[in-house]
Write a protein that holds these residues in place. Structure first.
Motif, mmCIF file in Angstrom:
data_model
loop_
_atom_site.group_PDB
_atom_site.id
_atom_site.type_symbol
_atom_site.label_atom_id
_atom_site.label_comp_id
_atom_site.label_asym_id
_atom_site.label_seq_id
_atom_site.Cartn_x
_atom_site.Cartn_y
_atom_site.Cartn_z
ATOM 1 N N ILE A 298 -6.494 35.769 -4.501
ATOM 2 C CA ILE A 298 -7.384 35.214 -5.516
ATOM 3 C C ILE A 298 -6.629 34.324 -6.487
ATOM 4 O O ILE A 298 -5.394 34.380 -6.580
ATOM 5 C CB ILE A 298 -8.089 36.335 -6.315
ATOM 6 N N ARG A 299 -7.383 33.496 -7.200
ATOM 7 C CA ARG A 299 -6.820 32.733 -8.310
ATOM 8 C C ARG A 299 -7.913 32.507 -9.342
ATOM 9 O O ARG A 299 -9.107 32.480 -9.002
ATOM 10 C CB ARG A 299 -6.221 31.414 -7.838
ATOM 11 N N PRO A 300 -7.532 32.329 -10.611
ATOM 12 C CA PRO A 300 -8.526 32.191 -11.683
ATOM 13 C C PRO A 300 -9.479 31.029 -11.448
ATOM 14 O O PRO A 300 -9.089 30.001 -10.876
ATOM 15 C CB PRO A 300 -7.654 31.949 -12.932
ATOM 16 N N VAL A 301 -10.714 31.188 -11.904
ATOM 17 C CA VAL A 301 -11.735 30.164 -11.662
ATOM 18 C C VAL A 301 -11.374 28.838 -12.316
ATOM 19 O O VAL A 301 -11.780 27.771 -11.833
ATOM 20 C CB VAL A 301 -13.123 30.628 -12.164
ATOM 21 N N PRO A 305 -11.854 26.254 -6.910
ATOM 22 C CA PRO A 305 -11.891 26.990 -5.639
ATOM 23 C C PRO A 305 -10.795 26.548 -4.679
ATOM 24 O O PRO A 305 -10.268 25.438 -4.773
ATOM 25 C CB PRO A 305 -13.281 26.650 -5.083
ATOM 26 N N TYR A 306 -10.432 27.446 -3.780
ATOM 27 C CA TYR A 306 -9.517 27.095 -2.699
ATOM 28 C C TYR A 306 -10.204 26.087 -1.771
ATOM 29 O O TYR A 306 -11.429 25.987 -1.741
ATOM 30 C CB TYR A 306 -9.151 28.332 -1.882
ATOM 31 N N LYS A 307 -9.415 25.393 -1.004
ATOM 32 C CA LYS A 307 -9.948 24.474 0.007
ATOM 33 C C LYS A 307 -9.392 24.845 1.366
ATOM 34 O O LYS A 307 -8.365 25.499 1.478
ATOM 35 C CB LYS A 307 -9.570 23.037 -0.348
ATOM 36 N N GLY A 308 -10.096 24.409 2.404
ATOM 37 C CA GLY A 308 -9.615 24.636 3.753
ATOM 38 C C GLY A 308 -10.087 25.940 4.366
ATOM 39 O O GLY A 308 -10.957 26.638 3.828
ATOM 40 N N LYS A 309 -9.484 26.285 5.480
ATOM 41 C CA LYS A 309 -9.874 27.469 6.243
ATOM 42 C C LYS A 309 -9.683 28.741 5.436
ATOM 43 O O LYS A 309 -8.672 28.937 4.780
ATOM 44 C CB LYS A 309 -9.046 27.552 7.527
ATOM 45 N N GLY A 310 -10.705 29.612 5.487
ATOM 46 C CA GLY A 310 -10.625 30.907 4.819
ATOM 47 C C GLY A 310 -11.064 30.902 3.377
ATOM 48 O O GLY A 310 -11.102 31.950 2.739
ATOM 49 N N ALA A 311 -11.407 29.724 2.819
ATOM 50 C CA ALA A 311 -11.787 29.637 1.415
ATOM 51 C C ALA A 311 -13.235 30.067 1.214
ATOM 52 O O ALA A 311 -14.107 29.758 2.035
ATOM 53 C CB ALA A 311 -11.587 28.218 0.897
ATOM 54 N N TYR A 312 -13.501 30.786 0.123
ATOM 55 C CA TYR A 312 -14.856 31.192 -0.264
ATOM 56 C C TYR A 312 -15.319 30.313 -1.426
ATOM 57 O O TYR A 312 -14.556 30.059 -2.353
ATOM 58 C CB TYR A 312 -14.889 32.659 -0.693
ATOM 59 N N LYS A 313 -16.571 29.882 -1.375
ATOM 60 C CA LYS A 313 -17.099 29.008 -2.421
ATOM 61 C C LYS A 313 -17.526 29.782 -3.669
ATOM 62 O O LYS A 313 -17.470 29.271 -4.777
ATOM 63 C CB LYS A 313 -18.290 28.207 -1.885
ATOM 64 N N THR A 314 -17.973 31.024 -3.466
ATOM 65 C CA THR A 314 -18.518 31.815 -4.581
ATOM 66 C C THR A 314 -17.437 32.678 -5.216
ATOM 67 O O THR A 314 -16.746 33.430 -4.513
ATOM 68 C CB THR A 314 -19.662 32.717 -4.095
#
Length: 407
Positions: A298-301, A305-314
């Motif tokens: 995880i990382r702070p909002v 958001p993360y990008k690429g494979k495995g990233a969650y938008k919410t």
């Protein structure tokens, strides 16, 4: 079929059980809204200011308790009803788990239904922190006075009211903690967005989710008892969610195994909102002995958001803070990969958000130094930070952990 199919089925069932529990609570939201509106109106009858308000609150207690009892009663009924309706799907999941492990249960077993009366009894006996739903909600009316759930509901309200009185808040400010007044299409009503309403709803969700998990355990363990002859050679394995929300009690249990009949295996759910459970697996299945597993970091909002494979938008909440998350592959040279190895992968710095959210800042710093600077095994580091027996382990107090750093 195999371990991978078991894990996929477990993930799907975890979400399904959460939906069952959440629906049980949502179904009585209107009751809660009306109850909190009535509690708010009662509080508004207290003097606006002054020392007489404490006596006025004591006088209102019976009326407030009577209101909250209405919600507690309906919540208990809704929960039992939801669990009974979900029992066939719970049993079907148990069959899938055993068959994915190689049990090959006969079709007659797979399609067998649990009698309604038995489902009701299981629902009433489902537990939250060692207490059955039957007793928590006083379903049979045998206990005198308020049920434990209703007592907890009143305590939530009482704590906020008395806190407001001590802090010198106005009566209206205290009343506004209960529920939020709204007008929709010209019709007055309330929303469950005020602090006390939100807290009660959150408590209800925790009760419902934990009881539903325990109901699943009962259904699965009964299926196991009925089909032991088909399950030879298999062992129980603890499956823990690999993320920063996993507690210190479940973390050291991850991937631990027990022979059938070993009574030292902890009963799940271990704690409220527990997402972990014991799976019956084939120990020879290579999937359960691989050096790679998928975890979430995880990382702070505010970092986006993360990008690429495995990233969650919410984003998700971890201990009250919002984070974006991403699925990552974690490896270990000592299979099977455990949650402690995930902590090791996060130990890139003592302030890594995933590590701090999981362990807290002081423990994250301790873990980082032991792993990154002293090259210690992550499983040994985790165990050194804990006290108690498996299934009941807790963090060492921070002051004792600081002393360990000097060893």
């Amino acid at each position: 079929m195999g371990g991978e199919d078991q894990l996929k089925a477990l993930i799907r069932q975890t979400f399904s059980l959460q939906n069952v529990a959440d629906k049980a609570v949502v179904n009585v939201d209107q009751v809660l809204a009306q109850v909190m509106a009535n509690v708010k109106r009662l509080i508004e009858t207290m003097p606006k200011e002054g020392l007489l308000r404490e006596k006025a609150w004591r006088d209102l207690e019976p009326l407030v308790k009577a209101e909250l009892d209405k919600y507690g009663e309906q919540l208990g009924k809704s929960l039992v009803d939801a669990e009974v309706k979900a029992t066939p799907k719970m049993r079907a999941y148990g069959v899938r788990e055993f068959n994915h492990a190689g049990a090959g249960l006969p079709q007659a077993v797979a399609t067998q239904a649990v009698p309604i009366a038995q489902s009701i009894e299981m629902a009433l006996n489902s537990k939250v922190v060692g207490q059955t739903v039957r007793k928590m909600f006083n379903v049979d009316g045998k206990a005198k006075g308020q049920s434990p759930v209703n007592k907890a509901l009143f305590k939530t309200v009482d704590t906020r009211v008395r806190g407001g009185l001590i802090n010198g808040w106005t009566t209206q400010e205290i009343a506004d903690l209960m529920a939020t007044d709204v007008v929709a299409a010209g019709v007055p009503g309330v929303q469950l967005t005020a602090p006390v309403a939100k807290q009660i709803r959150s408590q209800s969700m925790a009760i419902a989710r934990t009881a539903t998990q325990d109901m699943q355990r009962q259904v699965k363990e009964e299926l196991y008892e009925q089909n032991k002859s088909q399950l030879g050679g298999m062992v129980w394995m603890w499956s823990t969610a690999l993320d920063s929300k996993t507690c210190e009690t479940c973390a050291p249990l991850d991937q631990r195994r027990w022979e059938q009949g070993d009574n030292s295996r902890p009963q799940w759910p271990i704690h409220p909102n527990c997402r972990c459970e014991a799976l019956l697996i084939d120990p020879e299945d290579e999937f359960w002995n691989e050096t790679e597993r998928t975890a979430q970091q995880i990382r702070p909002v505010e970092k986006g958001p993360y990008k690429g494979k495995g990233a969650y938008k919410t984003p998700i909440k971890v201990k009250g803070e919002k984070y974006y998350r991403k699925a990552v592959t974690v490896t270990s040279d000592r299979p099977p990969t455990r949650l402690a190895d995930v902590y090791g992968s996060w130990a890139t710095s003592e302030t890594n958000p995933s590590l701090v959210a999981a362990l807290g800042p002081t423990r994250a710093k301790y873990f980082y130094r032991q792993f990154a600077e002293f090259n210690k095994d992550p499983e040994q580091i985790l165990n050194a930070m804990l006290t108690g027996k498996p299934g009941a382990q807790k963090w060492l107090p921070v002051d004792k952990l600081r002393l360990k750093k000097k060893d």
